[in-house]
Motif scaffolding. Structure first.
Motif, PDB file in Angstrom:
ATOM      1  N   VAL A  43      -4.494   6.930  -9.690  1.00 49.07           N
ATOM      2  CA  VAL A  43      -5.844   6.378  -9.746  1.00 49.07           C
ATOM      3  C   VAL A  43      -6.753   7.310 -10.544  1.00 49.07           C
ATOM      4  CG1 VAL A  43      -5.633   5.138  -7.555  1.00 49.07           C
ATOM      5  CG2 VAL A  43      -6.502   7.495  -7.566  1.00 49.07           C
ATOM      6  N   SER A  44      -7.925   6.821 -10.908  1.00 46.34           N
ATOM      7  CA  SER A  44      -8.876   7.626 -11.660  1.00 46.34           C
ATOM      8  C   SER A  44      -9.384   8.789 -10.803  1.00 46.34           C
ATOM      9  CB  SER A  44     -10.063   6.780 -12.092  1.00 46.34           C
ATOM     10  OG  SER A  44     -10.842   6.406 -10.966  1.00 46.34           O
ATOM     11  N   ALA A  52      -6.638   2.834   4.279  1.00 46.46           N
ATOM     12  CA  ALA A  52      -6.494   1.576   5.013  1.00 46.46           C
ATOM     13  C   ALA A  52      -6.191   1.806   6.488  1.00 46.46           C
ATOM     14  CB  ALA A  52      -5.395   0.724   4.389  1.00 46.46           C
ATOM     15  N   ALA A  53      -5.463   2.878   6.784  1.00 48.35           N
ATOM     16  CA  ALA A  53      -5.081   3.127   8.177  1.00 48.35           C
ATOM     17  C   ALA A  53      -4.631   4.572   8.322  1.00 48.35           C
ATOM     18  CB  ALA A  53      -3.959   2.191   8.616  1.00 48.35           C
ATOM     19  N   LEU A  55      -2.822   4.257   2.214  1.00 52.94           N
ATOM     20  CA  LEU A  55      -3.852   4.276   1.178  1.00 52.94           C
ATOM     21  C   LEU A  55      -3.868   2.977   0.393  1.00 52.94           C
ATOM     22  CD1 LEU A  55      -2.991   7.824  -0.254  1.00 52.94           C
ATOM     23  CD2 LEU A  55      -4.469   7.268   1.701  1.00 52.94           C
ATOM     24  N   ASP A  56      -5.047   2.608  -0.080  1.00 51.28           N
ATOM     25  CA  ASP A  56      -5.176   1.404  -0.900  1.00 51.28           C
ATOM     26  C   ASP A  56      -4.807   1.647  -2.360  1.00 51.28           C
ATOM     27  OD1 ASP A  56      -5.937  -0.309   1.110  1.00 51.28           O
ATOM     28  OD2 ASP A  56      -8.086   0.019   0.830  1.00 51.28           O
ATOM     29  N   ARG A  77       0.833  -1.204   0.000  1.00 47.08           N
ATOM     30  CA  ARG A  77       0.000   0.000   0.000  1.00 47.08           C
ATOM     31  C   ARG A  77       0.870   1.258   0.000  1.00 47.08           C
ATOM     32  NH1 ARG A  77      -3.114  -3.778   2.960  1.00 47.08           N
ATOM     33  NH2 ARG A  77      -5.306  -3.875   2.268  1.00 47.08           N
ATOM     34  N   TYR A  78       0.219   2.390  -0.120  1.00 45.50           N
ATOM     35  CA  TYR A  78       0.929   3.659  -0.273  1.00 45.50           C
ATOM     36  C   TYR A  78       0.828   4.480   1.012  1.00 45.50           C
ATOM     37  CZ  TYR A  78       1.019   2.401  -5.166  1.00 45.50           C
ATOM     38  OH  TYR A  78       1.235   1.729  -6.346  1.00 45.50           O
ATOM     39  N   VAL A  79       1.931   5.142   1.369  1.00 44.13           N
ATOM     40  CA  VAL A  79       1.953   5.978   2.569  1.00 44.13           C
ATOM     41  C   VAL A  79       2.165   7.435   2.181  1.00 44.13           C
ATOM     42  CG1 VAL A  79       2.700   4.217   4.208  1.00 44.13           C
ATOM     43  CG2 VAL A  79       4.420   5.489   2.913  1.00 44.13           C
TER      44      VAL A  79
END
Length: 504
Positions: free
Chosen positions: A481-482, A492-493, A474-475, A61-63
């Protein structure tokens, strides 16, 4: 009181297998004592870690740095979700019909013991209505039940006769209070028991944390530090809060030794003192934003603080350690605010900066004045802006022009005017359009997504060693992303000082 962050912070934490936006390489982010202590290439071998270290595998996932909403009225936002929603009304008659249907369905309360409860509605936008609010129209549907409807921008309240009598306020045939009388009544309508309001505020904070928010600047129009001390001692721990102060409370704040940026004793690291908020004009919806050119129906709006009074307030703020945050929406108000900052020799913030003269863009950067802006308003108010500032909307909500001229931007919502959700604000800033089929409005004023992220993370933009461990996970990659996914970004957290406030 113990620090609610320290009380639940793990000694060490590793966010394993995460990525920076726009990058493919997986990293491990090490957190210690509430700070990002290391960012290193991912390793599956955890044998070298201290035994007490918790490792959370986030699977690619992305931070990003945690998000801030730089302009919130938190109590009003919490109250709004428990009031009658009028945001969908396209006319005064439609709004009245919504009120009438609600009263008919719920009963007007006249048979209950004690005083009849006031019905409070929120979110109406009369600037673009084809008809006008009136006392008679609201009286005709409310069956004598006291009714007060607060506009989406909080600058006006539409009353019926029963409410005007109950609260002792004079109204004309329109039934509208504007500016300071509206603010006074809004504060009174919010005087509910703490046991009712505080749980609503806690829910609002948890919902914000679920969107990646780690902090807010709260400009609730009251003395705020005590309310937040009570909430934090009662268990509120979702966000950092900077509590703004208004001029009527400045002497009290100084007497208590407060200044902008100071941690408030008894709240640990969660609560600090925010800016000094000064309102000098009205709003677009009420046609009271102070403008150089007249409105189509006449008048230039309303300057609520004289230039001399504003300068004196800014000089006092400099002397006592407060950063001024000047509410200025119209182009004339922004000019006056910048003149006062320059004369006082102090930097600070302009809240809103919705309509700015071209010659004033560069002054924000030169004077060290942050443009604290709410991009979602550009989409909410585009029709009202075109109607009231015709031929001049190229400098309305001028985010790109301000940034290009050297200004620092700080994004917010002005909740409840717009939702407390930075992804909505960032989407509006980057796309200048909703996903409703209408084309972008002045797309030349759009930001890139990275610029919007930077303006929502206090200039951080990207997670770095030494940063506070205030983080959103982030997911999806927010840079790729679009548009639809970006506006509704799945989080996500969220962590504040290395403690999970959502997820985890």
């Amino acid at each position: 009181m113990s620090d609610p962050l320290d009380a639940r912070r793990p000694p060490d934490l590793v966010l394993a297998s995460v990525r920076h936006p726009g990058e493919e390489i997986c990293l491990d982010v090490h957190l210690r004592a509430g700070v990002v202590s290391a960012i290193i290439p991912s390793r599956r071998d955890s044998g070298a870690l201290p035994a007490a270290t918790r490792v959370v595998d986030l699977e690619g996932r992305y931070v990003i740095p945690g998000l801030w909403d730089e302009h919130v009225h938190m109590t009003q936002w919490a109250l709004a979700s428990n009031r009658l929603d009028l945001s969908g009304a396209g006319s005064a008659r439609e709004a009245a019909a919504v009120v009438g249907a609600h009263i008919a369905g719920a009963g007007n309360g006249a048979g209950a013991p004690g005083p009849v409860q006031t019905l409070v509605g929120v979110g109406f936008r009369d600037a673009i209505w084809p008809d006008l609010p009136s006392l008679d129209l609201l009286d005709g549907v409310t069956r004598g039940r006291p009714t007060a409807l607060i506009s989406h921008d909080l600058h006006s309240v539409w009353l019926n006769s029963a409410a005007a009598q109950q609260y002792g306020v004079p109204v004309d045939a329109g039934g509208l209070l504007r500016e300071e009388p509206a603010f006074d009544l809004t504060r009174e309508l919010g005087q509910l028991p703490d046991a009712v309001v505080d749980p609503w505020v806690r829910q609002a904070g948890q919902a914000a944390a679920a969107r990646g928010v780690v902090g807010i600047v709260d400009f609730e129009m009251t003395w705020n530090p005590d309310a937040w001390l009570r909430r934090i001692s009662g268990g509120f721990a979702a966000l950092r809060v900077e509590a703004g102060v208004y001029p009527q409370d400045l002497d009290r704040a100084v007497a208590e030794g407060l200044r902008t940026g100071l941690a408030v004793a008894g709240a640990g690291a969660l609560l600090s003192v925010g800016p000094l908020k000064v309102l000098i004009d009205g709003s677009l919806n009420t046609r009271t934003a102070y403008c150089v050119d007249p409105y189509p129906n006449g008048g230039h709006g309303l300057l609520t603080v004289s230039e001399a009074e504003l300068l004196a307030l800014l000089v006092r703020a400099r002397q006592v350690g407060f950063v001024p945050a000047v509410h200025a929406i119209g182009d004339a108000a922004n000019q006056i605010a910048l003149d006062a900052f320059e004369a006082a020799g102090i930097g600070g913030r302009v809240e809103h900066a919705q309509f700015v003269r071209s010659e004033d863009f560069a002054r924000f950067g030169l004077l060290g004045v942050t443009a604290s802006v709410q991009p979602a308003h550009a989409l909410d108010d585009r029709d009202a802006a075109e109607a009231n500032w015709p031929g001049r909307t190229d400098r309305s909500f001028p985010l790109r022009s301000l940034l290009a001229a050297g200004a620092t931007l700080a994004l917010g919502s002005d909740a409840p005017v717009a939702p407390l959700d930075p992804w909505i604000a960032m989407s509006a800033a980057a796309a200048r359009a909703r996903l409703d089929g209408r084309g972008p409005w002045h797309p030349e004023q759009a930001l890139t997504r990275q610029e919007a992220l930077t303006a929502s993370t206090r200039g951080r933009g990207r997670l770095r060693v030494g940063d506070p461990a205030d983080i959103a996970v982030l997911d999806g990659d927010p840079l790729t992303v679009s548009d639809a996914e970006f506006a509704a970004m799945p989080v996500a957290a969220t962590l504040v000082a290395g403690r999970f406030t959502y997820g985890g």
